[in-house]
Design a protein around this motif. Structure first.
Motif, PDB file in Angstrom:
ATOM      1  N   VAL A 139      28.883  18.372  94.204  1.00 36.84           N
ATOM      2  CA  VAL A 139      27.832  18.545  93.205  1.00 36.84           C
ATOM      3  C   VAL A 139      28.576  19.854  92.356  1.00 36.84           C
ATOM      4  O   VAL A 139      28.712  20.975  93.173  1.00 36.84           O
ATOM      5  CB  VAL A 139      26.488  18.862  93.830  1.00 36.84           C
ATOM      6  CG1 VAL A 139      25.510  19.635  92.690  1.00 36.84           C
ATOM      7  CG2 VAL A 139      25.768  17.706  94.206  1.00 36.84           C
ATOM      8  N   ILE A 140      28.204  19.820  91.017  1.00 36.83           N
ATOM      9  CA  ILE A 140      28.445  21.154  90.427  1.00 36.83           C
ATOM     10  C   ILE A 140      27.317  21.749  89.775  1.00 36.83           C
ATOM     11  O   ILE A 140      26.685  21.032  89.244  1.00 36.83           O
ATOM     12  CB  ILE A 140      29.341  20.726  88.817  1.00 36.83           C
ATOM     13  CG1 ILE A 140      30.772  19.833  89.351  1.00 36.83           C
ATOM     14  CG2 ILE A 140      29.882  21.846  88.221  1.00 36.83           C
ATOM     15  CD1 ILE A 140      31.323  19.429  88.198  1.00 36.83           C
ATOM     16  N   TRP A 141      26.910  22.818  90.366  1.00 40.42           N
ATOM     17  CA  TRP A 141      25.831  23.728  90.112  1.00 40.42           C
ATOM     18  C   TRP A 141      25.773  25.111  90.212  1.00 40.42           C
ATOM     19  O   TRP A 141      26.758  25.699  90.898  1.00 40.42           O
ATOM     20  CB  TRP A 141      24.661  23.213  91.216  1.00 40.42           C
ATOM     21  CG  TRP A 141      23.315  23.949  90.764  1.00 40.42           C
ATOM     22  CD1 TRP A 141      22.324  23.659  90.232  1.00 40.42           C
ATOM     23  CD2 TRP A 141      23.219  25.275  91.679  1.00 40.42           C
ATOM     24  NE1 TRP A 141      21.313  24.563  90.418  1.00 40.42           N
ATOM     25  CE2 TRP A 141      21.707  25.442  91.208  1.00 40.42           C
ATOM     26  CE3 TRP A 141      23.665  25.999  92.363  1.00 40.42           C
ATOM     27  CZ2 TRP A 141      21.290  26.845  91.630  1.00 40.42           C
ATOM     28  CZ3 TRP A 141      22.998  27.198  93.010  1.00 40.42           C
ATOM     29  CH2 TRP A 141      21.745  27.592  92.388  1.00 40.42           C
ATOM     30  N   HIS A 142      25.333  25.758  89.112  1.00 44.71           N
ATOM     31  CA  HIS A 142      25.168  27.097  88.990  1.00 44.71           C
ATOM     32  C   HIS A 142      23.867  27.507  88.287  1.00 44.71           C
ATOM     33  O   HIS A 142      23.456  26.451  87.714  1.00 44.71           O
ATOM     34  CB  HIS A 142      26.266  28.004  88.526  1.00 44.71           C
ATOM     35  CG  HIS A 142      27.169  27.226  87.542  1.00 44.71           C
ATOM     36  ND1 HIS A 142      28.392  26.516  87.789  1.00 44.71           N
ATOM     37  CD2 HIS A 142      26.859  26.850  86.370  1.00 44.71           C
ATOM     38  CE1 HIS A 142      28.748  25.789  86.962  1.00 44.71           C
ATOM     39  NE2 HIS A 142      27.776  26.079  85.813  1.00 44.71           N
ATOM     40  N   GLU A 143      23.608  28.740  88.101  1.00 44.90           N
ATOM     41  CA  GLU A 143      22.274  29.252  87.212  1.00 44.90           C
ATOM     42  C   GLU A 143      22.981  28.870  85.629  1.00 44.90           C
ATOM     43  O   GLU A 143      24.131  28.932  85.436  1.00 44.90           O
ATOM     44  CB  GLU A 143      22.230  30.527  87.374  1.00 44.90           C
ATOM     45  CG  GLU A 143      21.458  30.961  88.659  1.00 44.90           C
ATOM     46  CD  GLU A 143      20.204  30.494  89.094  1.00 44.90           C
ATOM     47  OE1 GLU A 143      19.436  29.947  88.078  1.00 44.90           O
ATOM     48  OE2 GLU A 143      19.815  30.339  90.214  1.00 44.90           O
ATOM     49  N   ALA A 144      21.962  28.454  84.839  1.00 46.74           N
ATOM     50  CA  ALA A 144      22.294  28.333  83.501  1.00 46.74           C
ATOM     51  C   ALA A 144      23.084  29.433  82.886  1.00 46.74           C
ATOM     52  O   ALA A 144      22.764  30.560  83.181  1.00 46.74           O
ATOM     53  CB  ALA A 144      20.827  27.855  82.679  1.00 46.74           C
ATOM     54  N   PRO A 145      23.838  29.366  81.848  1.00 46.06           N
ATOM     55  CA  PRO A 145      24.299  27.854  81.406  1.00 46.06           C
ATOM     56  C   PRO A 145      25.091  27.295  82.181  1.00 46.06           C
ATOM     57  O   PRO A 145      25.802  27.783  83.165  1.00 46.06           O
ATOM     58  CB  PRO A 145      24.719  28.241  80.047  1.00 46.06           C
ATOM     59  CG  PRO A 145      25.402  29.686  80.309  1.00 46.06           C
ATOM     60  CD  PRO A 145      24.589  30.318  81.216  1.00 46.06           C
ATOM     61  N   THR A 172      30.822  12.557  92.275  1.00 44.80           N
ATOM     62  CA  THR A 172      30.844  13.914  91.654  1.00 44.80           C
ATOM     63  C   THR A 172      29.354  13.743  90.837  1.00 44.80           C
ATOM     64  O   THR A 172      29.105  13.025  89.849  1.00 44.80           O
ATOM     65  CB  THR A 172      31.814  14.141  90.704  1.00 44.80           C
ATOM     66  OG1 THR A 172      32.075  13.128  89.724  1.00 44.80           O
ATOM     67  CG2 THR A 172      33.310  14.384  91.578  1.00 44.80           C
ATOM     68  N   VAL A 173      28.462  14.863  90.920  1.00 51.10           N
ATOM     69  CA  VAL A 173      27.318  14.754  90.288  1.00 51.10           C
ATOM     70  C   VAL A 173      27.314  16.400  89.450  1.00 51.10           C
ATOM     71  O   VAL A 173      27.347  17.463  90.312  1.00 51.10           O
ATOM     72  CB  VAL A 173      25.935  14.720  91.045  1.00 51.10           C
ATOM     73  CG1 VAL A 173      24.712  15.021  90.376  1.00 51.10           C
ATOM     74  CG2 VAL A 173      26.157  13.662  92.133  1.00 51.10           C
ATOM     75  N   ALA A 174      26.932  16.387  88.258  1.00 53.66           N
ATOM     76  CA  ALA A 174      26.911  17.567  87.501  1.00 53.66           C
ATOM     77  C   ALA A 174      25.312  17.639  87.371  1.00 53.66           C
ATOM     78  O   ALA A 174      24.416  17.146  86.757  1.00 53.66           O
ATOM     79  CB  ALA A 174      27.675  17.433  86.060  1.00 53.66           C
ATOM     80  N   ALA A 230      23.752  12.917  94.996  1.00 50.88           N
ATOM     81  CA  ALA A 230      25.353  12.690  95.442  1.00 50.88           C
ATOM     82  C   ALA A 230      25.149  12.042  96.943  1.00 50.88           C
ATOM     83  O   ALA A 230      25.961  11.279  97.261  1.00 50.88           O
ATOM     84  CB  ALA A 230      25.943  14.036  95.829  1.00 50.88           C
ATOM     85  N   ARG A 231      24.205  12.241  97.844  1.00 51.64           N
ATOM     86  CA  ARG A 231      24.008  11.665  98.950  1.00 51.64           C
ATOM     87  C   ARG A 231      23.636  10.072  98.891  1.00 51.64           C
ATOM     88  O   ARG A 231      24.178   9.321  99.461  1.00 51.64           O
ATOM     89  CB  ARG A 231      22.648  12.516  99.756  1.00 51.64           C
ATOM     90  CG  ARG A 231      22.148  11.805 101.141  1.00 51.64           C
ATOM     91  CD  ARG A 231      23.241  11.338 102.004  1.00 51.64           C
ATOM     92  NE  ARG A 231      24.207  12.740 102.534  1.00 51.64           N
ATOM     93  CZ  ARG A 231      25.101  12.350 103.105  1.00 51.64           C
ATOM     94  NH1 ARG A 231      25.998  11.293 103.277  1.00 51.64           N
ATOM     95  NH2 ARG A 231      25.889  13.737 103.336  1.00 51.64           N
ATOM     96  N   ALA A 232      22.671   9.934  97.866  1.00 52.42           N
ATOM     97  CA  ALA A 232      22.504   8.398  97.703  1.00 52.42           C
ATOM     98  C   ALA A 232      23.888   7.607  97.383  1.00 52.42           C
ATOM     99  O   ALA A 232      24.156   6.582  97.866  1.00 52.42           O
ATOM    100  CB  ALA A 232      21.480   8.329  96.794  1.00 52.42           C
ATOM    101  N   LEU A 233      24.641   8.305  96.365  1.00 58.40           N
ATOM    102  CA  LEU A 233      25.772   7.418  95.952  1.00 58.40           C
ATOM    103  C   LEU A 233      26.581   7.446  97.030  1.00 58.40           C
ATOM    104  O   LEU A 233      27.438   6.360  97.228  1.00 58.40           O
ATOM    105  CB  LEU A 233      26.483   8.141  94.964  1.00 58.40           C
ATOM    106  CG  LEU A 233      25.627   8.416  93.380  1.00 58.40           C
ATOM    107  CD1 LEU A 233      26.293   9.411  92.545  1.00 58.40           C
ATOM    108  CD2 LEU A 233      25.496   7.079  92.780  1.00 58.40           C
ATOM    109  N   ALA A 234      26.867   8.489  97.762  1.00 59.44           N
ATOM    110  CA  ALA A 234      27.711   8.363  99.189  1.00 59.44           C
ATOM    111  C   ALA A 234      27.305   7.503 100.318  1.00 59.44           C
ATOM    112  O   ALA A 234      28.336   6.419 100.537  1.00 59.44           O
ATOM    113  CB  ALA A 234      27.760   9.640  99.812  1.00 59.44           C
TER     114      ALA A 234
END
Length: 799
Positions: free
Chosen positions: A529-535, A578-580, A694-698
């Protein structure tokens, strides 16, 4: 009650607030009946029909997509009361008059469904008094739900119970408002103006009082009560214009009439200048004149002494700026108090009186201090609520200063500070396990409702335990650009990638980091998963690009573009899903990376776009290629699979005009995201949802997509068609020579280069074309000038 599954809601009242509530419900995919009085002539639904039409022109846009408008159906009380039984929730949002509301309740109560929840959007009337006018059987399903304007953008909703309201109804409403509508819910007490307006309007009245006392201009006050002190740009008087001067006067009048025992009651009156403006019909932003008005290109401000407008000129004094620049919060407040400058005296007085008022009324208006501070953050846009600001500056020091000013007769009221404020050893009201309640004299923990378990890194106040202190994290790998980590107690098998650069720009170190992160995830984890605070990411690191251009390092630049493309493909063809998780701006390369992930989870307020033309470039991180591939896929479903040009017209316009989708729903419509991508309304649930995705896709046995190898392109005929449009615009003076050059390059990249139309190419061919066009543009002085101008001013240059 049965399962709380909301599919249809009725909104009673098609005024500005009712219509905008209806719009946000429609944004969330809910079918809405928008009621108002039957029109006396023409279409009986005319009032609601016109309100729905106005939604399309309103700014800021209440509709996340024009397409959701079809979910709002006009209705009137004379013909459609029987349809109320179809609605799981009915929201009353008519004018703030108790008698009007009570009359409406008598009319609609018999028509409600046996389990329908009925709520009032009143901004300050007694919810208990409204409940008394309802049949007894309905009272347990009635409460106040106070949205803040505009409902799409304002996070706060105050939930107000009566003595009859079922706790089950409150819990279900809070859950629904939080997840489905994306709100921050505060359970307010049934007191005049509830919490946010009670404190916020007092703060505005205090500012108006001290403005007059110290002889400051309205524009001068706005210059010092905005971002300088952690408040919105609209500051004080501009906020009044935005809210509506008539609305502000109504809220003040509610306090005046219903808070008669308040020690500050003498100040609960609209200033004379405000009354005059209202009488003149100058109600603020909605009438284009209020405290401020626009004359041509100039902004003018009201001078209350002369009752006329003058040029806006107010600004913060150097002495004040120096005080506020100090990093130590205690030093800032002490500096304000000790300074003789009128602006500093003003700020200290307003902050002091707001602290004083909040402390005296904490037990009367809120369950605890956390509710007050969050209400001011979410309802008025303050970066800190009054209690956390006070606590950060040193509780005892500030309490002593307030006490001294009370004794010296400097405060707006001589009301004593409550005993709990002055307790020996008190360091504040927020601590790791909760916040102080003046009602129970205890620390109260946050809500245990299951919905809040989805907010893995929810908003925290100063003094509370941070989410990262509560939730175990494990760093897997990191470099200067990214951090790869995981949450063992949430899902140890999904890795999380966070970009760490400023504004999450994408430079060489970020590209290296993403490539390494994908490799690690493929080897040791089940998803990424690609994640961080905005932006999410604002594109390439332009400083690195400009420096390389000036050094004439074009070979290096071409290699970097190739690496950018390689990174996008790594996300696309990774052996794990991979999930954005996108929130805020996802521009240029940030948009391209999101487009190449297997799946996207989007916060509603996500603004995606390929905006490279703004700096004289084209998408070359795979964005042009992605639209060319998609055009081929769409054409393949027709009888003329080689005719891809019609499917490139819309992407070309988006790229050439640097169009940015103004919501996640728009991003899905224009192709930056896919229809099946999940849209999350509460941004704090974004990471939780992305991890679940991501878990569901895996778990479903993820397989990366096949690499496309036979992609028909529009070729030189497509380029010629686009060039014809561009030539007409150039000759008409609508674009410059360099605009033409950049747009032509975009056309070449989308059409697969100067080859025969219908030729089949592979993905690498398309990437090579967009890379070549990109680097050629970098060799032009006009593009370098545009990049430098953007770095210097933050604005595009037309050259």
């Amino acid at each position: 009650m049965s399962t709380f599954n909301i599919t249809r809601v009725a909104v009673l009242g098609a005024g500005v607030m009712g219509a905008q509530i209806a719009a946000h419900l429609a944004n969330a995919g809910i079918s809405v009946l928008l009621y108002d009085l039957a029109a006396q002539t023409g279409d009986p639904n005319g009032v609601s029909v016109n309100a729905i039409k106005r939604l399309q022109k309103a700014e800021p846009a209440p509709l996340a997509s024009k397409e959701v408008l079809t979910s709002i159906e006009p209705a009137n009380y004379d013909q459609h009361l029987d349809r109320l039984k179809e609605c799981e929730v009915v929201i009353e949002a008519i004018a703030e008059r108790m008698d009007w509301k009570q009359d409406l309740y008598k009319k609609i109560a018999p028509a409600l469904g046996a389990e329908s929840i009925f709520v009032s959007n009143t901004s300050g009337l007694s919810i208990q008094a409204l409940a008394e006018s309802l049949p007894e059987a309905l009272r347990s399903r009635f409460c106040g739900v106070h949205f803040f304007n505009p409902p799409r953008y304002m996070k706060l909703v105050e939930l107000i119970a009566t003595s009859y309201t079922s706790s089950e109804v409150l819990d279900k409403l809070e859950t629904w408002l939080t997840t489905t509508l994306g709100k921050g819910v505060i359970r307010a007490l049934d007191t005049p103006n509830f919490i946010a307006n009670r404190i916020g309007v007092f703060s505005m009245l205090a500012a108006m009082h001290h403005t007059q006392r110290l002889g400051l201009g309205f524009d001068e006050v706005d210059a010092i009560t905005g971002p300088l002190i952690g408040r919105p740009k609209s500051a004080t008087y501009r906020t009044a214009d935005v809210v509506g001067l008539d609305t502000l006067a109504h809220v003040i009048r509610t306090l005046q009439e219903n808070a008669t025992e308040d020690p500050w009651h003498a100040y609960f009156k609209a200033p004379a200048w405000l009354q005059v403006l209202i009488e003149q019909g100058a109600l603020g932003q909605k009438t284009r004149a209020g405290v401020y008005r626009k004359q041509g290109k100039d902004i003018q401000v009201l001078d209350p002494e002369t009752a006329s407008y003058r040029a806006r000129a107010g600004q913060a004094a150097d002495e004040l700026v120096q005080i506020l620049k100090q990093k130590d919060p205690a030093a800032r407040l002490l500096g304000l108090r000790q300074s003789s400058h009128p602006q500093a005296q003003f700020l200290w007085a307003v902050l002091r009186d707001t602290f004083h008022y909040s402390a005296v009324h904490l037990g009367d208006i809120a369950q605890n201090a956390r509710d007050v501070d969050l209400a001011m953050r979410w309802g008025f846009g303050w970066s800190q609520g009054p209690f956390e600001q006070w606590q950060q500056a040193g509780w005892q020091t500030v309490a002593k200063a307030i006490q001294e000013d009370i004794q010296a007769g400097l405060t707006m009221s001589d009301a004593k500070l409550p005993d709990w404020v002055l307790e020996s050893g008190r360091e504040g009201v927020h601590q790791s396990d909760g916040s102080f309640s003046a009602r129970t004299k205890q620390i109260e923990a946050r809500s245990a409702l299951p919905v809040y378990q989805r907010q893995l890194f929810g908003e925290r106040l100063y003094g509370e335990a941070r989410s990262d202190q509560v939730l175990e994290q494990e760093t897997i790998w990191q470099n200067e650009g990214v951090r790869l980590w995981r949450l063992p107690t949430v899902d140890a098998g999904i890795a999380i990638l966070s970009i760490q650069s400023k504004m999450h720009t994408i430079g060489n170190e970020v590209l290296t980091g993403i490539l390494e992160a994908v490799a690690i995830a493929e080897q040791s984890y089940e998803g990424l998963v690609i994640w961080h605070e905005a932006p999410f990411a604002v594109g390439a690191n332009l400083q690195q690009v400009a420096d390389a251009v000036e050094a004439q390092a074009f070979d290096v630049l071409e290699a970097e573009v190739a690496k950018f493309q390689q990174t996008a493909l790594a996300l696309r063809y990774a052996r794990v899903p991979t999930v954005a998780a996108v929130q805020g701006l996802a521009l240029g390369g940030g948009c391209e990376f999101a487009m190449h992930a297997h799946s996207r989870v989007l916060a509603l307020e996500s603004y995606m776009g390929l905006v490279e033309v703004g700096v004289g470039l084209i998408p070359a991180g795979g964005g042009s290629k992605a639209f060319a591939v998609r055009a081929a896929e769409l054409a393949r479903t027709t009888e003329t699979p080689a005719e891809v040009f019609p499917y490139l017209v819309k992407p070309f316009r988006q790229i050439a005009m640097a169009q940015v989708a103004k919501s996640a729903l728009e991003a899905q419509q224009v192709g930056f995201a896919q229809k099946h991508d999940k849209v999350v309304f509460h941004a704090d649930e974004l990471l939780w949802t992305a991890l679940k995705q991501a878990r569901a896709l895996a778990d479903m046995g993820h397989q990366p997509p096949a690499v496309p190898s036979r992609i028909p392109v529009a070729g030189r005929n497509g380029i010629a068609n686009f060039d014809l449009q561009l030539t007409n615009m150039l000759e008409g003076g609508m674009i410059s020579e360099h605009d033409y050059r950049v747009a032509h390059a975009a056309a070449v990249a989308l059409c697969g280069g100067d080859i025969d139309s219908g030729t089949e190419v592979d993905e690498q061919w398309l990437l090579a074309v967009e890379r070549r066009e990109f680097v050629q543009l970098l060799r032009t002085p006009e593009t370098l000038a545009r990049i430098r101008h953007m770095l210097t001013t933050g604005k595009p240059l037309r050259n």
